[in-house]
Write a protein that holds these residues in place. Structure first.
Motif: not given
Length: 236
Positions: A3-8, A51-56, A123-127, A146-151
């Motif tokens: 999977p591609s790196r998520p944005a932050l 931590i280098g997300p795909s986009r900030i 970084a661990a959460s982003l991963g 923090a809340l992450g969503v994919r899809g």
């Protein structure tokens, strides 16, 4: 294919005196509370860069709109971030609006009230979001930082009592009811009230005492403001 790196997404409001960190006013001046809010934002963005997300993305709220905010335009240039407006509506509606454009690759949305959170934990959460549809990281006050969503957007942005101590529990119940698997990020403490500032100051003093072994402050801008206010010298 991995999977591609998520944005932050850094979710924040312009730190204007008497509008920012209002629960601290009284224990400190309105100007000091605004300065602390500004430091929280700068530390969150610096951590995002590290931590280098795909986009900030800075998802911001400002009087007159973020595109007219010199403060946020300056931050976007400094940290190489994109700038979007939170828009109107409830907290849930504004978070969903910020997350939705990044649903295909995923995005992790963070607040700015956990300045001492180590970059490694962020970084661990982003991963973890690369392996999960939803990532939620609880704060000790009963919410989440923090809340992450994919899809597709999960049904967790409405019918929640935002600002209450049951936000995290209510969100998890909604996820379970919808049959959506989720991952948990590390719990951490928010800094909203004076007692939280005292906890933060004590934590930073402990970290500073151990710094001879190497390592940097997790929130140098915040530490600088607290030092200027004399808070870090408290009880020394």
């Amino acid at each position: 294919m991995s999977p591609s790196r998520p944005a932050l997404i850094v979710f924040c409001r312009e730190p204007v005196a008497r509008q920012a960190k209002t629960r601290l006013i009284g224990a400190m001046t309105a100007a000091a509370a605004a300065a602390l809010s500004d430091a929280f934002i700068r530390d969150a963005l610096a951590k995002a860069v590290s931590i280098g997300p795909s986009r900030i993305i800075i998802a911001a709220s400002a009087a007159g709109g973020v595109e007219r905010s010199k403060y946020f335009r300056r931050l976007a240039r400094r940290f190489g971030a994109e700038l979007i407006d939170q828009g109107d509506g409830s907290l849930g509606k504004r978070m969903a609006r910020a997350l939705e454009p990044f649903s295909s690759s995923g995005a992790l949305l963070i607040g700015t009230d956990t300045p001492s959170l180590p970059g490694a934990l962020l970084a661990a959460s982003l991963g973890a979001l690369r392996r999960s549809r939803v990532l939620i990281a609880p704060s000790l006050d009963g919410g989440y930082y923090a809340l992450g969503v994919r899809g597709a957007m999960p049904p967790i942005f409405t019918a929640i009592r935002w600002g209450s101590g049951g936000v995290f529990d209510s969100t998890v119940k909604r996820l379970k009811r919808a049959g959506i698997r989720y991952a948990l990020g590390p719990a951490w403490y928010d800094v909203d009230r004076w007692a939280d500032v005292m906890l933060l100051a004590a934590h930073l003093r402990l970290l500073a005492g151990a710094r001879h072994r190497g390592g940097a402050s997790p929130c140098p801008a915040t530490e600088s403001v607290l030092d200027q206010l004399g808070v870090l010298r408290h009880d020394r």
